[in-house]
Design a protein around this motif. Structure first.
Motif, PDB file in Angstrom:
ATOM      1  N   LEU A 142       0.831  -1.205   0.000  1.00 38.30           N
ATOM      2  CA  LEU A 142       0.000   0.000   0.000  1.00 38.30           C
ATOM      3  C   LEU A 142       0.863   1.251   0.000  1.00 38.30           C
ATOM      4  CD1 LEU A 142      -2.908  -0.800   2.466  1.00 38.30           C
ATOM      5  CD2 LEU A 142      -3.036  -0.414   0.030  1.00 38.30           C
ATOM      6  N   GLY A 143       1.893   1.266   0.845  1.00 44.06           N
ATOM      7  CA  GLY A 143       2.753   2.445   0.913  1.00 44.06           C
ATOM      8  C   GLY A 143       3.483   2.677  -0.383  1.00 44.06           C
ATOM      9  N   MET A 144       3.999   1.588  -0.973  1.00 38.16           N
ATOM     10  CA  MET A 144       4.733   1.739  -2.221  1.00 38.16           C
ATOM     11  C   MET A 144       3.808   2.151  -3.365  1.00 38.16           C
ATOM     12  SD  MET A 144       7.840   1.681  -2.216  1.00 38.16           S
ATOM     13  CE  MET A 144       9.182   1.428  -1.103  1.00 38.16           C
ATOM     14  N   SER A 145       2.516   1.715  -3.322  1.00 37.78           N
ATOM     15  CA  SER A 145       1.562   2.168  -4.334  1.00 37.78           C
ATOM     16  C   SER A 145       1.362   3.677  -4.220  1.00 37.78           C
ATOM     17  CB  SER A 145       0.216   1.467  -4.157  1.00 37.78           C
ATOM     18  OG  SER A 145       0.334   0.108  -4.451  1.00 37.78           O
ATOM     19  N   ALA A 146       1.293   4.181  -2.979  1.00 32.86           N
ATOM     20  CA  ALA A 146       1.129   5.624  -2.798  1.00 32.86           C
ATOM     21  C   ALA A 146       2.347   6.373  -3.320  1.00 32.86           C
ATOM     22  CB  ALA A 146       0.899   5.940  -1.323  1.00 32.86           C
ATOM     23  N   VAL A 147       3.561   5.854  -3.043  1.00 28.04           N
ATOM     24  CA  VAL A 147       4.774   6.493  -3.555  1.00 28.04           C
ATOM     25  C   VAL A 147       4.774   6.479  -5.080  1.00 28.04           C
ATOM     26  CG1 VAL A 147       7.274   6.307  -3.659  1.00 28.04           C
ATOM     27  CG2 VAL A 147       6.111   5.995  -1.509  1.00 28.04           C
ATOM     28  N   GLY A 148       4.352   5.339  -5.660  1.00 24.70           N
ATOM     29  CA  GLY A 148       4.318   5.232  -7.113  1.00 24.70           C
ATOM     30  C   GLY A 148       3.324   6.194  -7.736  1.00 24.70           C
ATOM     31  N   ALA A 149       2.164   6.379  -7.056  1.00 24.31           N
ATOM     32  CA  ALA A 149       1.181   7.328  -7.582  1.00 24.31           C
ATOM     33  C   ALA A 149       1.749   8.735  -7.562  1.00 24.31           C
ATOM     34  CB  ALA A 149      -0.101   7.258  -6.761  1.00 24.31           C
ATOM     35  N   GLY A 150       2.473   9.082  -6.482  1.00 24.47           N
ATOM     36  CA  GLY A 150       3.091  10.400  -6.424  1.00 24.47           C
ATOM     37  C   GLY A 150       4.121  10.580  -7.511  1.00 24.47           C
ATOM     38  N   LEU A 151       4.925   9.543  -7.768  1.00 25.08           N
ATOM     39  CA  LEU A 151       5.933   9.644  -8.826  1.00 25.08           C
ATOM     40  C   LEU A 151       5.280   9.742 -10.198  1.00 25.08           C
ATOM     41  CD1 LEU A 151       8.600   7.054  -7.656  1.00 25.08           C
ATOM     42  CD2 LEU A 151       8.829   9.519  -7.728  1.00 25.08           C
ATOM     43  N   GLY A 184      -1.787   7.055 -11.718  1.00 27.76           N
ATOM     44  CA  GLY A 184      -1.842   7.350 -10.291  1.00 27.76           C
ATOM     45  C   GLY A 184      -3.163   6.947  -9.671  1.00 27.76           C
ATOM     46  N   ILE A 185      -4.273   7.250 -10.373  1.00 29.68           N
ATOM     47  CA  ILE A 185      -5.599   6.909  -9.848  1.00 29.68           C
ATOM     48  C   ILE A 185      -5.760   5.401  -9.733  1.00 29.68           C
ATOM     49  CG2 ILE A 185      -8.039   6.890 -10.477  1.00 29.68           C
ATOM     50  CD1 ILE A 185      -7.692   9.718 -11.477  1.00 29.68           C
ATOM     51  N   ILE A 186      -5.262   4.669 -10.751  1.00 31.42           N
ATOM     52  CA  ILE A 186      -5.375   3.207 -10.703  1.00 31.42           C
ATOM     53  C   ILE A 186      -4.570   2.660  -9.529  1.00 31.42           C
ATOM     54  CG2 ILE A 186      -4.708   1.103 -11.910  1.00 31.42           C
ATOM     55  CD1 ILE A 186      -5.551   2.464 -14.486  1.00 31.42           C
ATOM     56  N   LEU A 187      -3.343   3.204  -9.308  1.00 33.92           N
ATOM     57  CA  LEU A 187      -2.518   2.713  -8.200  1.00 33.92           C
ATOM     58  C   LEU A 187      -3.182   2.990  -6.857  1.00 33.92           C
ATOM     59  CD1 LEU A 187       1.106   3.624  -9.241  1.00 33.92           C
ATOM     60  CD2 LEU A 187       0.218   1.366  -8.782  1.00 33.92           C
ATOM     61  N   LEU A 188      -3.841   4.156  -6.724  1.00 34.52           N
ATOM     62  CA  LEU A 188      -4.392   4.529  -5.425  1.00 34.52           C
ATOM     63  C   LEU A 188      -5.709   3.831  -5.136  1.00 34.52           C
ATOM     64  CD1 LEU A 188      -3.812   8.334  -4.912  1.00 34.52           C
ATOM     65  CD2 LEU A 188      -2.849   6.449  -3.648  1.00 34.52           C
ATOM     66  N   PHE A 189      -6.609   3.729  -6.132  1.00 35.15           N
ATOM     67  CA  PHE A 189      -7.969   3.291  -5.851  1.00 35.15           C
ATOM     68  C   PHE A 189      -8.251   1.855  -6.271  1.00 35.15           C
ATOM     69  CE2 PHE A 189      -8.288   7.911  -6.084  1.00 35.15           C
ATOM     70  CZ  PHE A 189      -8.866   8.161  -4.868  1.00 35.15           C
ATOM     71  N   VAL A 190      -7.647   1.403  -7.380  1.00 36.89           N
ATOM     72  CA  VAL A 190      -7.919   0.031  -7.825  1.00 36.89           C
ATOM     73  C   VAL A 190      -6.984  -0.942  -7.114  1.00 36.89           C
ATOM     74  CG1 VAL A 190      -8.170  -1.429  -9.844  1.00 36.89           C
ATOM     75  CG2 VAL A 190      -8.643   0.975 -10.021  1.00 36.89           C
ATOM     76  N   ARG A 191      -5.742  -0.497  -6.815  1.00 39.87           N
ATOM     77  CA  ARG A 191      -4.731  -1.283  -6.110  1.00 39.87           C
ATOM     78  C   ARG A 191      -4.504  -2.645  -6.773  1.00 39.87           C
ATOM     79  NH1 ARG A 191      -6.919   1.417  -1.460  1.00 39.87           N
ATOM     80  NH2 ARG A 191      -8.398  -0.209  -0.959  1.00 39.87           N
ATOM     81  N   PRO A 192      -4.004  -2.652  -8.025  1.00 39.87           N
ATOM     82  CA  PRO A 192      -3.813  -3.929  -8.723  1.00 39.87           C
ATOM     83  C   PRO A 192      -2.704  -4.773  -8.115  1.00 39.87           C
ATOM     84  CG  PRO A 192      -2.875  -2.148  -9.990  1.00 39.87           C
ATOM     85  CD  PRO A 192      -3.588  -1.505  -8.848  1.00 39.87           C
TER      86      PRO A 192
END
Lengths: 230, 88
Positions: free
Chosen positions: B11-20, B75-83
């Motif tokens: 989860l944390g790394m998905s948030a970092v990836g969305a920011g990047l 970013g939206i997919i990483l944050l909300f769908v969390r694949p």
């Protein structure tokens, strides 16, 4: 992203109709009712008098879109046949973007809707390309300007609907998400953020409608035959 | 020092990836600013053609925006769908 919409059970199975579909149907039914009213009004209007009321507004919109179409695509019988489709596209996308002002989820924030609209444009483009140039000319178009650019041309052709659909979808969805974040952050002070709707719903929605219309005209107009006259 | 559970790490790394992924917004910003500057110069040269210039500017800016929109969608997919949660 919680599942929202109309849940019902039929024949022992649970069905979920997503709320963007419900809102799409609301808009479509609204357009049909509006079309009946407008048709009745136009039939009653005396063409020799000054236009007034609803007919006047409709004429302004129709004239603006027709002028835009002639500027981008030129004139001719094929263009006249495409005008109703372009006008319907505007009549659907504009309310679909603006329905966020009523607090409902906009249908265009669902990727299914925007991809369907973009695919209509894509297949229309290919159809007119085949019809205008014939099969040989259509295939030859992919080998220009140089034969080894064929994969690049194919990728370029396929990326049009993807970019078209993601542009509309991303703009509308991001506006909704940003409004949600702002309202969540402010808590009791939420009414302060109301003017943001002016940009995220009104301006952004209308600009995206205009851009979708223009790009559809540009893509389809590039493949139409040369014609003269009205 | 507590260990980090694998769900929390993803989860944390998905948030970092969305920011990047949203660094992609730099490009459209520069491009739209450049287009607006050129449009302002054009209006200064030909004030009577303002309507056409504004229309062309808006269209070009919207097309320039599409690269930023791609980053936003990622970013939206990483944050909300969390694949990535399904890969655990």
């Amino acid at each position: 992203m919680e599942e929202m919409g109309i849940k019902f059970t039929a024949m022992g199975q649970e069905f979920l109709i997503h709320n963007t579909i419900v809102h799409s149907y609301l808009i479509v039914i609204g357009i049909v009712i509006f079309a009946f009213i407008a048709n009745k009004k136009i039939l009653e209007t005396d063409p020799l008098e000054k236009p007034k009321g609803l007919v006047n507004i409709l004429e302004i919109g129709y004239t603006a879109i027709r002028k835009q179409l002639y500027d981008v695509m030129g004139t001719g019988p094929t263009r006249e046949r495409l005008l109703p489709y372009i006008f319907t596209l505007v009549m659907f996308i504009a309310p679909a973007n603006l329905i966020g002002l009523l607090g409902l989820a906009p249908p265009t924030s669902d990727y299914n809707v925007t991809l369907a609209l973009a695919l209509i444009t894509f297949f229309m483009t290919q159809y007119y390309g085949l019809k205008t140039n014939g099969l040989g000319g259509y295939i030859k178009g992919y080998f220009e300007p140089l034969p080894f650019l064929l994969p690049l041309n194919i990728v370029g052709e396929l990326s049009n609907p993807i970019s078209l659909s993601f542009r509309l979808f991303g703009n509308i969805l991001s506006g909704g998400i940003i409004m949600g974040l702002v309202y969540g952050a402010l808590g009791y002070l939420a009414p302060i953020a109301a003017p943001l709707h002016l940009y995220f719903d009104l301006f952004s929605g209308l600009v995206q409608t205009f851009i979708f219309m223009m790009l559809t005209m540009v893509f389809v107009g590039g493949n139409l035959p040369d014609e003269d006259g009205i | 020092m507590q260990g980090i559970s694998s769900e929390a790490f993803v989860l944390g790394m998905s948030a970092v990836g969305a920011g990047l992924a949203l660094i992609a917004g730099i490009g459209p910003g520069i491009g739209q600013g450049y287009a607006a500057g050129a449009a302002a110069a054009a209006v200064g040269r030909q004030p009577e053609a303002k309507a056409d210039i504004v229309q062309t500017m808006i269209l070009g800016q919207a097309i320039a925006e599409s690269t930023g929109i791609y980053g936003l969608v990622v970013g939206i997919i990483l944050l909300f769908v969390r694949p990535l949660m399904s890969a655990l």
